[in-house]
Design a protein around this motif. Sequence first.
Motif, PDB file in Angstrom:
ATOM      1  N   LEU A 195       9.084  22.902   0.813  1.00 53.56           N
ATOM      2  CA  LEU A 195      10.079  22.499  -0.065  1.00 53.56           C
ATOM      3  C   LEU A 195       9.760  22.549  -1.635  1.00 53.56           C
ATOM      4  CD1 LEU A 195      12.825  21.281  -0.816  1.00 53.56           C
ATOM      5  CD2 LEU A 195      11.654  18.820  -0.142  1.00 53.56           C
ATOM      6  N   PHE A 204      21.352  23.351  -1.714  1.00 52.82           N
ATOM      7  CA  PHE A 204      20.104  23.558  -0.887  1.00 52.82           C
ATOM      8  C   PHE A 204      20.101  24.854  -0.341  1.00 52.82           C
ATOM      9  CE2 PHE A 204      17.963  22.886   3.355  1.00 52.82           C
ATOM     10  CZ  PHE A 204      16.746  22.746   2.857  1.00 52.82           C
ATOM     11  N   CYS A 251      12.454  26.597   0.550  1.00 53.01           N
ATOM     12  CA  CYS A 251      13.509  25.837   0.348  1.00 53.01           C
ATOM     13  C   CYS A 251      13.653  25.406  -1.056  1.00 53.01           C
ATOM     14  CB  CYS A 251      13.463  24.670   1.256  1.00 53.01           C
ATOM     15  SG  CYS A 251      13.232  25.108   3.079  1.00 53.01           S
ATOM     16  N   THR A 278      15.955  23.516  -4.329  1.00 48.61           N
ATOM     17  CA  THR A 278      16.733  22.214  -4.290  1.00 48.61           C
ATOM     18  C   THR A 278      17.286  22.339  -5.790  1.00 48.61           C
ATOM     19  OG1 THR A 278      14.794  20.996  -4.889  1.00 48.61           O
ATOM     20  CG2 THR A 278      15.326  21.132  -2.826  1.00 48.61           C
ATOM     21  N   ILE A 334      16.320  16.177   3.296  1.00 54.13           N
ATOM     22  CA  ILE A 334      15.735  17.406   3.502  1.00 54.13           C
ATOM     23  C   ILE A 334      14.456  17.301   4.088  1.00 54.13           C
ATOM     24  CG2 ILE A 334      14.878  19.255   2.045  1.00 54.13           C
ATOM     25  CD1 ILE A 334      16.752  18.552  -0.227  1.00 54.13           C
TER      26      ILE A 334
END
Length: 517
Positions: free
Chosen positions: A279, A318, A337, A339, A358
């Motif tokens: 992330l 997202f 990922c 954001t 998340i």
Amino acid sequence: MQNKARVLRRTYNHFSNILQQPLHYVLFIYLLIYIWICLHVNVYYLLFCSSGHMAYPLWTKNDFLTSKLTNIQKQQLCVLLGDVDLTLLFKASLHGYNAAAFHQCCDRQGPTLLVAYNSSGHIYGGYTSKDYTQCCQNIIDSEAFLFYFPTHGGNPVTIKINHGFVRIDDSNGPSFGRELYFMHKNQPYLYDERQTGYRLGTFNYDAVTLYGNNTQLCECEVYKVKKIVNPTVPQVTAGPVKEKPWRNILWTEKQKQDLMKCIKDYKPLVSSMNRVRILMIGPVGAGKSSFFNSINSIFMGRMTNMAGSTSTSLTTQFRRYPLKDCRDGKPLPFVLCDTMGLEEQTGAGLDIEDISSILQGLIPDRYQFNPMVPFHRDEQKSPRPSSLQQKIHCVVYMIDATKISLMSSKLEEKLAAIRKKVNSLSVPQIVLMTKVDEACPLVEEDLQKVYVSSYIKKKVQEVSSRLGVPVSCVLPVKNYSQELELDLNCDLLLLTAVQQMLNYAEDYLDDVDANVA
């Protein structure tokens, strides 16, 4: 006690008798005026040497110099110039819009930065690395540049020199490119030669953007620019000495190929998984989408622009970005990922509760963020808890190296709250310090100097301190932005960062596997 009172009365009576004489009274008034002038005006000629020709100031105008720049603007200029201190030498509102006064304050002071202000609110100026000496020579300065602060706020924008000499070093006021003359004819005025149709082309600037087409000056300041030298590093050596890097990295094509192979061959520790999820979190404009594009470009062998290719530069969804190897088309063992960017205002940017969702793998791909309403799981549609494959296995913070010192306390508090949430779930964290080439001129010239630069090292330590992560978890990188071809040094920094992410994700999976067992 009576003796003291008697002495005071005699002194008062004596002083009163003196003041009754007209001449004495006039002299007393003159004395009061003189004292008032000494207290309120900068006095230059109070003490004289024995020759009677030289005056020594009791205090000088420089003792009263205060910068018109805000602390943030001053920090932004220091970041722009590198590891420097700015010392105010000249202030037109105090010394006068006078070329002689300017040269008296600024000659032979080394590199200087001129900052001009006008009534339209524009702040602009120029930098020269060459001394003012009044030698009447054409000064060539390849490091010279113009700059301006955007009227809507933000970092200063530079306009680099194209060609030619930057100025004639004469007795007039400061000038740049034989086009911009500050304090022209000893007046609070900027003379722009371009307005007469003359275009030498030393700098490509637009008068409206640079100074709002307003040539009237309300202030003009000149700062001495001094590089901050690390006192522990000797500056004079007997011969050429190779600089010792504070981190070791092999800058070779073989190292790049080894890293790519290691990344492609990686297999998660948990057999039920085929990819780890990473992330990316960071303020708006820190380079999250650019990082994905850069990594994708390396493995595709050409420049790509899959993330952030829409008309808006702000990610509002997202997104999960799987990557493939261009040679065999096989998917790489990790997913990046992306954001929504963090913002310091309440109710703007990514919500901390959304981050929690998340991390736990609850938010689907392409979910549209709403800063005012955090994500809520629909228990009827997804009654089962998310699997380990769906969760986040490593968190990466993207921090712009040019804005570390300018990070607001509110944004710092938001990052601290996010870290606390991530720590509660035992997810490992790493920081990528982006735009290192823009932060340090040494690195901009040669990216291999990134682990030699004391300035970058100091910024890494500052990130570590402000975000509360170990120094070893802060990695400098440069994303691809305007390049058309891949660069070996850039690739090595980016691939090293990915390798570290996989190592941290492996530690997380190892911990989960141990707890399950």
